[in-house]
Design a protein around this motif. Structure first.
Motif, mmCIF file in Angstrom:
data_model
loop_
_atom_site.group_PDB
_atom_site.id
_atom_site.type_symbol
_atom_site.label_atom_id
_atom_site.label_comp_id
_atom_site.label_asym_id
_atom_site.label_seq_id
_atom_site.Cartn_x
_atom_site.Cartn_y
_atom_site.Cartn_z
ATOM 1 N N ASP A 40 -49.876 78.812 -66.572
ATOM 2 C CA ASP A 40 -49.338 80.173 -66.614
ATOM 3 C C ASP A 40 -49.123 80.686 -65.177
ATOM 4 N N THR A 41 -47.956 80.361 -64.632
ATOM 5 C CA THR A 41 -47.638 80.766 -63.261
ATOM 6 C C THR A 41 -46.136 80.981 -63.153
ATOM 7 N N SER A 42 -45.676 81.329 -61.944
ATOM 8 C CA SER A 42 -44.233 81.566 -61.750
ATOM 9 C C SER A 42 -43.861 81.208 -60.321
ATOM 10 N N THR A 56 -62.416 71.947 -56.783
ATOM 11 C CA THR A 56 -62.571 73.370 -57.086
ATOM 12 C C THR A 56 -62.659 74.142 -55.770
ATOM 13 N N MET A 57 -62.245 75.409 -55.831
ATOM 14 C CA MET A 57 -62.091 76.141 -54.566
ATOM 15 C C MET A 57 -62.297 77.634 -54.771
ATOM 16 N N LYS A 58 -62.918 78.285 -53.780
ATOM 17 C CA LYS A 58 -62.967 79.746 -53.756
ATOM 18 C C LYS A 58 -61.884 80.208 -52.773
ATOM 19 N N GLY A 59 -60.702 80.431 -53.298
ATOM 20 C CA GLY A 59 -59.512 80.633 -52.471
ATOM 21 C C GLY A 59 -59.599 81.775 -51.481
ATOM 22 N N ARG A 60 -60.091 82.930 -51.976
ATOM 23 C CA ARG A 60 -60.125 84.112 -51.083
ATOM 24 C C ARG A 60 -61.039 83.918 -49.887
ATOM 25 N N GLU A 61 -62.242 83.360 -50.167
ATOM 26 C CA GLU A 61 -63.197 83.106 -49.075
ATOM 27 C C GLU A 61 -62.609 82.114 -48.076
ATOM 28 N N GLU A 87 -42.191 83.053 -58.436
ATOM 29 C CA GLU A 87 -42.388 84.294 -57.662
ATOM 30 C C GLU A 87 -43.850 84.376 -57.164
ATOM 31 N N TRP A 88 -44.822 84.143 -58.055
ATOM 32 C CA TRP A 88 -46.237 84.228 -57.654
ATOM 33 C C TRP A 88 -46.546 83.188 -56.577
ATOM 34 N N ILE A 89 -46.155 81.946 -56.850
ATOM 35 C CA ILE A 89 -46.528 80.875 -55.908
ATOM 36 C C ILE A 89 -45.864 81.108 -54.557
ATOM 37 N N ALA A 135 -51.079 74.803 -45.177
ATOM 38 C CA ALA A 135 -51.747 75.180 -46.430
ATOM 39 C C ALA A 135 -51.074 76.381 -47.067
ATOM 40 N N ASN A 136 -50.766 77.383 -46.233
ATOM 41 C CA ASN A 136 -50.300 78.655 -46.790
ATOM 42 C C ASN A 136 -49.566 79.411 -45.677
ATOM 43 N N LEU A 137 -48.349 79.848 -45.960
ATOM 44 C CA LEU A 137 -47.551 80.539 -44.944
ATOM 45 C C LEU A 137 -48.202 81.849 -44.499
ATOM 46 N N THR A 167 -44.585 83.910 -53.137
ATOM 47 C CA THR A 167 -45.018 85.067 -52.344
ATOM 48 C C THR A 167 -46.452 84.901 -51.842
ATOM 49 N N ARG A 168 -47.314 84.210 -52.594
ATOM 50 C CA ARG A 168 -48.702 84.045 -52.141
ATOM 51 C C ARG A 168 -48.880 82.895 -51.159
ATOM 52 N N THR A 169 -47.971 81.908 -51.196
ATOM 53 C CA THR A 169 -48.224 80.697 -50.398
ATOM 54 C C THR A 169 -47.052 80.237 -49.531
ATOM 55 N N ASP A 221 -55.762 74.163 -64.110
ATOM 56 C CA ASP A 221 -56.287 75.246 -63.263
ATOM 57 C C ASP A 221 -55.171 75.764 -62.334
ATOM 58 N N ARG A 222 -54.602 76.907 -62.705
ATOM 59 C CA ARG A 222 -53.449 77.415 -61.936
ATOM 60 C C ARG A 222 -53.835 77.878 -60.527
ATOM 61 N N THR A 223 -55.137 78.108 -60.308
ATOM 62 C CA THR A 223 -55.532 78.598 -58.987
ATOM 63 C C THR A 223 -55.558 77.483 -57.932
ATOM 64 N N ALA A 235 -61.241 65.834 -44.904
ATOM 65 C CA ALA A 235 -60.325 66.603 -45.767
ATOM 66 C C ALA A 235 -59.057 66.985 -44.994
ATOM 67 N N CYS A 236 -58.687 68.264 -45.045
ATOM 68 C CA CYS A 236 -57.390 68.653 -44.456
ATOM 69 C C CYS A 236 -57.382 68.595 -42.931
ATOM 70 N N SER A 237 -58.573 68.522 -42.293
ATOM 71 C CA SER A 237 -58.611 68.337 -40.840
ATOM 72 C C SER A 237 -58.632 66.858 -40.479
HETATM 73 C C1 LIG Z 1 -55.268 80.532 -53.424
HETATM 74 C C2 LIG Z 1 -54.564 81.764 -52.896
HETATM 75 C C3 LIG Z 1 -53.073 81.492 -52.748
HETATM 76 C C4 LIG Z 1 -54.752 82.877 -53.936
HETATM 77 O O1 LIG Z 1 -54.119 84.048 -53.468
HETATM 78 P P1 LIG Z 1 -54.893 85.450 -53.586
HETATM 79 O O2 LIG Z 1 -53.958 86.488 -53.095
HETATM 80 O O3 LIG Z 1 -56.204 85.290 -52.880
HETATM 81 O O4 LIG Z 1 -55.039 85.597 -55.131
HETATM 82 P P2 LIG Z 1 -56.371 85.754 -56.007
HETATM 83 O O5 LIG Z 1 -57.134 84.484 -56.035
HETATM 84 O O6 LIG Z 1 -57.079 86.985 -55.558
HETATM 85 O O7 LIG Z 1 -55.752 85.985 -57.429
HETATM 86 C C5 LIG Z 1 -54.948 87.120 -57.714
HETATM 87 C C6 LIG Z 1 -54.541 87.065 -59.164
HETATM 88 O O8 LIG Z 1 -53.567 86.012 -59.351
HETATM 89 C C7 LIG Z 1 -53.986 85.147 -60.417
HETATM 90 N N1 LIG Z 1 -53.539 83.801 -60.115
HETATM 91 C C8 LIG Z 1 -54.202 82.822 -59.446
HETATM 92 N N2 LIG Z 1 -53.429 81.727 -59.373
HETATM 93 C C9 LIG Z 1 -52.279 82.025 -59.972
HETATM 94 C C10 LIG Z 1 -51.089 81.313 -60.199
HETATM 95 N N3 LIG Z 1 -50.920 80.045 -59.779
HETATM 96 N N4 LIG Z 1 -50.069 81.924 -60.853
HETATM 97 C C11 LIG Z 1 -50.207 83.187 -61.287
HETATM 98 N N5 LIG Z 1 -51.306 83.913 -61.111
HETATM 99 C C12 LIG Z 1 -52.330 83.346 -60.452
HETATM 100 C C13 LIG Z 1 -55.486 85.285 -60.429
HETATM 101 O O9 LIG Z 1 -55.993 84.922 -61.703
HETATM 102 C C14 LIG Z 1 -55.679 86.732 -60.127
HETATM 103 O O10 LIG Z 1 -55.457 87.471 -61.296
HETATM 104 P P3 LIG Z 1 -56.372 88.782 -61.624
HETATM 105 O O11 LIG Z 1 -56.098 89.734 -60.493
HETATM 106 O O12 LIG Z 1 -55.838 89.197 -62.940
HETATM 107 O O13 LIG Z 1 -57.770 88.283 -61.633
HETATM 108 C C15 LIG Z 1 -55.164 82.215 -51.545
HETATM 109 O O14 LIG Z 1 -56.449 82.760 -51.729
HETATM 110 C C16 LIG Z 1 -55.248 81.088 -50.558
HETATM 111 O O15 LIG Z 1 -54.257 80.528 -50.152
HETATM 112 N N6 LIG Z 1 -56.474 80.723 -50.094
HETATM 113 C C17 LIG Z 1 -56.658 79.611 -49.189
HETATM 114 C C18 LIG Z 1 -56.717 78.358 -49.982
HETATM 115 C C19 LIG Z 1 -56.418 77.138 -49.175
HETATM 116 O O16 LIG Z 1 -55.629 77.162 -48.260
HETATM 117 N N7 LIG Z 1 -57.035 76.026 -49.547
HETATM 118 C C20 LIG Z 1 -56.826 74.782 -48.918
HETATM 119 C C21 LIG Z 1 -57.705 74.649 -47.741
HETATM 120 S S1 LIG Z 1 -57.310 73.218 -46.796
#
Ligand SMILES: CC(C)(COP(=O)(O)OP(=O)(O)OC[C@H]1O[C@@H](n2cnc3c(N)ncnc32)[C@H](O)[C@@H]1OP(=O)(O)O)[C@@H](O)C(=O)NCCC(=O)NCCS
Length: 329
Positions: free
Chosen positions: A30-32, A218-223, A34-36, A258-260, A38-40, A154-156, A115-117
């Motif tokens: 469940d993604t789009s 698995t990953m804690k993206g925000r941290e 647009e989401w991917i 990793a992320n723009l 703008t976030r990455t 896992d869409r995250t 890993a990525c380094s």
């Molecule tokens: C992963 C990452 C893009 C997420 O972006 P974010 O702005 O932090 O987004 P969040 O995790 O806060 O999620 C925001 C919302 O989008 C949702 N979401 C997560 N992945 C999604 C996806 N692929 N498509 C749509 N929605 C998604 C979440 O469930 C959350 O919904 P909620 O607000 O209803 O709970 C960002 O945290 C990131 O790039 N972190 C670094 C990760 C990284 O670089 N890892 C590799 C290291 S080498």
């Protein structure tokens, strides 16, 4: 610091033919787009075929780097493959690469997992080994089949990564592309923010008749985002300081892809225009250890790096590892 007379003699890269777009992904989770995007900043990524192993991708990139360097497999006496997705737990993927390329049995071959380094860790390791005078030409490769460690429900996480390989040949400098410096770091306190909990020796042995849990990331993206920004800034600033340079001296930054948004924050904090950063993640996603050498090869082949330019490599990854390196072309 290692010898100052070791240089990058050639670069090469490889990406699998199959492309998975954001639209394709939206049919899986469940993604789009647009989401991917703008976030990455990612639009699509390459995905290896079933039989397209990490070692085959690594060998393809290595072969291209050898051609670019004007050398043959017989010239290589060290192969380091940076990967977190080896063909097998053992032996090292580098040994399969040695076989694919026909490199002599006198070569030392091993894998390195940062890993990525990983590419920067392998570059610094090879630089030191060549600097010792005991090895002459090294193939330093970053190669990953990330698609095999992703949870495709896992869409995250599954939208972020891709497969590929990049390589450099290191050897006695020909007066260009000298490695000026490298610095590696790690913060093991954050080891569980981005990891593959299962599949290693610390995973519980399953009861007879049951299966090992899946070996997925698995990953804690925000941290990770926040720490990555701080670590990459620190690594960039420290190496510049060490070499009495300012960011303005850097013609091209090749960051881990990793992320723009992460790259954008770093550009602002270093007070460099984003155009000074080479970015190709929109077409590859995060290819982990392959990302910097793949971007470097594209940057060189597209004329983005000119003789005399100083480039800064800067990366972060699981561990959490991070680091930087400077090369004068
Ligand atoms: C992963 C990452 C893009 C997420 O972006 P974010 O702005 O932090 O987004 P969040 O995790 O806060 O999620 C925001 C919302 O989008 C949702 N979401 C997560 N992945 C999604 C996806 N692929 N498509 C749509 N929605 C998604 C979440 O469930 C959350 O919904 P909620 O607000 O209803 O709970 C960002 O945290 C990131 O790039 N972190 C670094 C990760 C990284 O670089 N890892 C590799 C290291 S080498």
């Amino acid at each position: 610091m290692g010898s100052s007379t070791i240089g990058i003699l050639g670069t090469g890269s490889y990406a699998p033919e199959k492309i998975l777009t954001n639209a394709d992904l939206s049919a899986i989770v469940d993604t789009s787009d647009e989401w991917i995007f703008t976030r990455t900043g990612i639009r699509e990524r390459h995905i290896a075929g079933d039989n397209e192993t990490t070692s085959l991708m690594a060998a393809a990139a290595g072969r291209a780097a050898l051609v670019d360097a004007g050398l043959t497999p017989a010239d290589i006496d060290l192969i380091i493959v940076a990967t977190m997705t080896p063909d097998h737990p053992m032996p090292a993927t580098a040994c399969f690469v040695q076989n694919h390329l026909g490199v002599s049995s006198h070569a030392a071959c091993f894998d390195l997992n940062a890993a990525c380094s990983g590419f920067l860790y392998a570059l610094d390791t090879a630089w030191a080994m060549l600097g010792s005078g005991r090895y002459r030409h090294a193939l330093v490769i970053g190669a990953e089949k990330m698609s095999t460690v992703l949870d495709w429900t896992d869409r995250t996480t599954c939208v972020l990564f891709g497969d590929g390989a990049g390589a450099v040949v290191l050897g006695p400098s020909r007066g260009t592309a000298e490695i000026l410096g490298a610095k590696l770091y790690a913060e093991g306190t954050h080891a569980r923010l981005l990891w593959i909990p299962n599949g290693g020796s610390n995973a519980p042995v399953p009861a007879p008749g049951t299966h090992f849990p899946p070996r997925t990331l698995t990953m804690k993206g925000r941290e990770i985002f926040k720490i990555a920004v701080r670590e990459m800034e620190d690594a960039a600033r420290e190496i510049l300081e060490q070499h009495q340079m300012s960011a303005a001296n850097i013609a091209c930054v090749i960051p881990h892809q990793a992320n723009l948004r992460i790259i954008d924050v770093i550009a602002q904090s270093l007070e460099l225009p984003l155009e000074r950063f080479f970015v190709n993640l929109e077409r590859y996603g995060n290819t982990s250890a392959a990302s910097i050498p793949l971007a470097l090869d594209e940057a060189r082949r597209s004329g983005r790096i000119k003789p005399g330019d100083t480039t800064l490599f800067v990366a972060f990854g699981a561990g959490l590892t991070y680091g930087s390196a400077l090369v004068r072309w």
